[in-house]
Enzyme design. Structure first.
Site, PDB file in Angstrom:
ATOM      1  N   PRO A 189      -0.486  -9.150   9.135  1.00 55.95           N
ATOM      2  CA  PRO A 189      -0.001 -10.070   8.101  1.00 55.95           C
ATOM      3  C   PRO A 189      -1.081 -11.042   7.621  1.00 55.95           C
ATOM      4  O   PRO A 189      -0.943 -11.642   6.563  1.00 55.95           O
ATOM      5  CB  PRO A 189       1.132 -10.852   8.793  1.00 55.95           C
ATOM      6  CG  PRO A 189       1.473 -10.079  10.022  1.00 55.95           C
ATOM      7  CD  PRO A 189       0.241  -9.326  10.407  1.00 55.95           C
TER       8      PRO A 189
ATOM      9  N   ARG B 128      -3.455   9.752  -2.545  1.00 59.59           N
ATOM     10  CA  ARG B 128      -3.240  10.178  -3.936  1.00 59.59           C
ATOM     11  C   ARG B 128      -4.495  10.043  -4.780  1.00 59.59           C
ATOM     12  O   ARG B 128      -4.592  10.626  -5.852  1.00 59.59           O
ATOM     13  CB  ARG B 128      -2.121   9.352  -4.574  1.00 59.59           C
ATOM     14  CG  ARG B 128      -0.783   9.499  -3.887  1.00 59.59           C
ATOM     15  CD  ARG B 128       0.200   8.446  -4.365  1.00 59.59           C
ATOM     16  NE  ARG B 128       0.370   8.454  -5.802  1.00 59.59           N
ATOM     17  CZ  ARG B 128       1.155   9.303  -6.458  1.00 59.59           C
ATOM     18  NH1 ARG B 128       1.853  10.199  -5.797  1.00 59.59           N
ATOM     19  NH2 ARG B 128       1.242   9.257  -7.761  1.00 59.59           N
TER      20      ARG B 128
ATOM     21  N   ASP C 180      -0.228   6.707 -13.985  1.00 57.67           N
ATOM     22  CA  ASP C 180       0.641   5.863 -13.181  1.00 57.67           C
ATOM     23  C   ASP C 180       0.586   4.401 -13.590  1.00 57.67           C
ATOM     24  O   ASP C 180      -0.418   3.913 -14.071  1.00 57.67           O
ATOM     25  CB  ASP C 180       0.247   5.944 -11.697  1.00 57.67           C
ATOM     26  CG  ASP C 180       0.790   7.193 -11.038  1.00 57.67           C
ATOM     27  OD1 ASP C 180       1.407   8.009 -11.746  1.00 57.67           O
ATOM     28  OD2 ASP C 180       0.593   7.336  -9.829  1.00 57.67           O
TER      29      ASP C 180
HETATM   30  C1  9D3 Z   1       6.705 -12.801  15.253  1.00 57.20           C
HETATM   31  C2  9D3 Z   1       5.237 -12.820  15.100  1.00 57.20           C
HETATM   32  N1  9D3 Z   1       4.824 -13.509  13.858  1.00 57.20           N
HETATM   33  C3  9D3 Z   1       4.563 -14.902  14.113  1.00 57.20           C
HETATM   34  C4  9D3 Z   1       4.666 -15.736  12.906  1.00 57.20           C
HETATM   35  C5  9D3 Z   1       3.575 -12.911  13.398  1.00 57.20           C
HETATM   36  C6  9D3 Z   1       3.691 -11.473  13.149  1.00 57.20           C
HETATM   37  C7  9D3 Z   1       2.957 -10.576  13.891  1.00 57.20           C
HETATM   38  C8  9D3 Z   1       3.060  -9.211  13.653  1.00 57.20           C
HETATM   39  C9  9D3 Z   1       4.532 -11.000  12.163  1.00 57.20           C
HETATM   40  C10 9D3 Z   1       4.650  -9.637  11.924  1.00 57.20           C
HETATM   41  C11 9D3 Z   1       3.925  -8.760  12.682  1.00 57.20           C
HETATM   42  C12 9D3 Z   1       4.046  -7.320  12.424  1.00 57.20           C
HETATM   43  N2  9D3 Z   1       3.538  -6.979  11.104  1.00 57.20           N
HETATM   44  C13 9D3 Z   1       2.440  -6.300  10.925  1.00 57.20           C
HETATM   45  O1  9D3 Z   1       1.848  -5.856  11.879  1.00 57.20           O
HETATM   46  C14 9D3 Z   1       1.959  -6.075   9.572  1.00 57.20           C
HETATM   47  C15 9D3 Z   1       2.420  -6.547   8.310  1.00 57.20           C
HETATM   48  C16 9D3 Z   1       3.515  -7.392   7.943  1.00 57.20           C
HETATM   49  O2  9D3 Z   1       4.322  -7.871   8.754  1.00 57.20           O
HETATM   50  N3  9D3 Z   1       3.677  -7.674   6.610  1.00 57.20           N
HETATM   51  C17 9D3 Z   1       2.855  -7.194   5.654  1.00 57.20           C
HETATM   52  N4  9D3 Z   1       1.821  -6.421   5.952  1.00 57.20           N
HETATM   53  C18 9D3 Z   1       1.613  -6.102   7.270  1.00 57.20           C
HETATM   54  S1  9D3 Z   1       0.375  -5.151   7.825  1.00 57.20           S
HETATM   55  C19 9D3 Z   1       0.835  -5.274   9.396  1.00 57.20           C
END
Ligand code: 9D3
Length: 245
Positions: A88, A153, A168
C-alpha cells in the site's frame, strides 16, 4: 517475458493463469509465469515465515530470510531481475507504469501480507514498490494479478486476435463510447438511429462525440491529459467546453 511471483498463497493464482488471454500467451511461450511459495524457503521444523515485530505491537512481520533465499534461488537461474514489492506504500500503478514494466525481460513480484515485510528486504532487494490504488486489500496477491494482467497485454503478440491495445481506454486517454447490439428495441429502449444508418463517417463522429462527452462528465482529469485532435476540439467547442492546452 518471465514473471516470478513470491507468495504465501500460491493456490490463488491457478485459475487466473489459465484464463483466456494469459493462458494462451503462456501456452505460446510469450509469457513464462512461475509461482514460488515463500514457505518452501523457510527453515526449522515449523517452516516459520513470520515473527513478532521488534519494538512490540500487533500483528506479524514477514521474516527476511525466506524471501531473500527465494529471490536468490530465482536469480541464480535467471540472473539479476527487477524486483517489485506490492504494498500500500508503493507508487500507484497505472498504464504508463505498465508500459515501463512491459519492456523488462524478467520481473519478480513479492506479495506482502500481515503487517508488512521486514524493512531490510525493502531497502536491499526491492527495486520498485507498487500499490494498485487507495483501498485496503488483505494481501498483495490480487495486486500482483492486476499488474501481471495489465503488463502482459502490452507484451508483443500477447493480444492476438483481440483489439489492439491502442484502441483501449487510457491508451488514447478517453473513455469508450456506448455499445449496442441486437435487438433493435429492448424494453422500449431503442438503439440510436445513427448506428443503423450505415453512414460510417456519421457513426465515427457520433462515437467520438460520445467518448468526449462521457470523459468530460465522468473523468475530466483524463480529458485534460488526452491526445486531442483538431476535430476533438471542434466537438468539445460545440459541447461548450474550453479544452486546456
Ligand atoms: C492492517 C495493516 N495495515 C495497517 C494500516 C497496513 C496494510 C498492510 C498490508 C494494509 C493492507 C495490506 C495488504 N495490502 C497489500 O499488500 C497491497 C495493497 C493494498 O492493500 N492496496 C492497494 N495496493 C496494494 S499492493 C499490496
Amino acid at each position: 517475458m518471465r514473471v516470478d511471483i513470491l507468495t504465501l498463497f500460491p493456490d490463488l493464482f491457478a485459475h487466473f493463469l489459465k484464463e483466456s488471454i494469459l493462458g494462451r500467451a503462456i501456452k505460446k511461450e510469450l509469457l513464462d509465469i512461475q509461482i514460488t511459495n515463500i514457505r518452501s524457503f523457510a527453515t526449522g521444523p515449523h517452516r516459520t515465515v513470520d515473527d513478532r515485530p521488534y519494538g512490540g505491537g500487533d500483528g506479524m512481520v514477514l521474516k527476511p530470510g525466506p524471501i531473500y533465499r527465494a529471490l536468490q534461488s530465482i536469480e541464480r537461474e535467471t540472473g539479476k531481475s527487477s524486483v517489485l514489492l506490492l504494498s500500500p506504500q508503493g507508487r500507484t500503478f497505472n498504464q504508463s507504469a505498465a508500459w515501463e514494466l512491459s519492456r523488462k525481460e524478467h520481473l519478480i513480484l513479492i506479495c506482502g501480507h500481515y503487517e508488512g515485510i521486514d524493512e531490510r528486504i525493502r531497502t536491499h532487494c526491492v527495486d520498485m514498490e507498487l500499490s494498485i490504488g487507495d483501498y485496503v486489500l488483505s494481501g498483495g496477491e490480487l495486486a500482483a494479478m492486476v499488474v501481471v494482467d495489465v503488463v502482459s497485454r502490452l507484451v508483443p503478440n500477447v493480444l492476438g486476435g483481440e483489439r489492439s491495445n491502442l484502441e483501449d481506454t487510457f491508451e488514447d486517454g478517453l473513455l469508450e463510447y456506448p455499445h449496442f447490439t441486437r435487438p433493435k428495441v429492448f424494453k422500449d429502449l431503442e438503439v440510436p438511429e445513427v448506428l443503423l444508418s450505415g453512414n460510417h463517417e456519421l457513426i465515427r463522429v457520433w462515437r467520438r462525440t460520445e467518448s468526449l462527452k462521457r470523459t468530460l462528465e465522468r473523468r475530466p482529469d483524463l480529458l485534460y491529459k488526452a491526445k486531442l485532435t483538431e476535430e476533438d476540439r471542434r466537438i468539445l467547442a460545440q459541447l461548450q467546453v474550453e479544452p486546456r492546452g
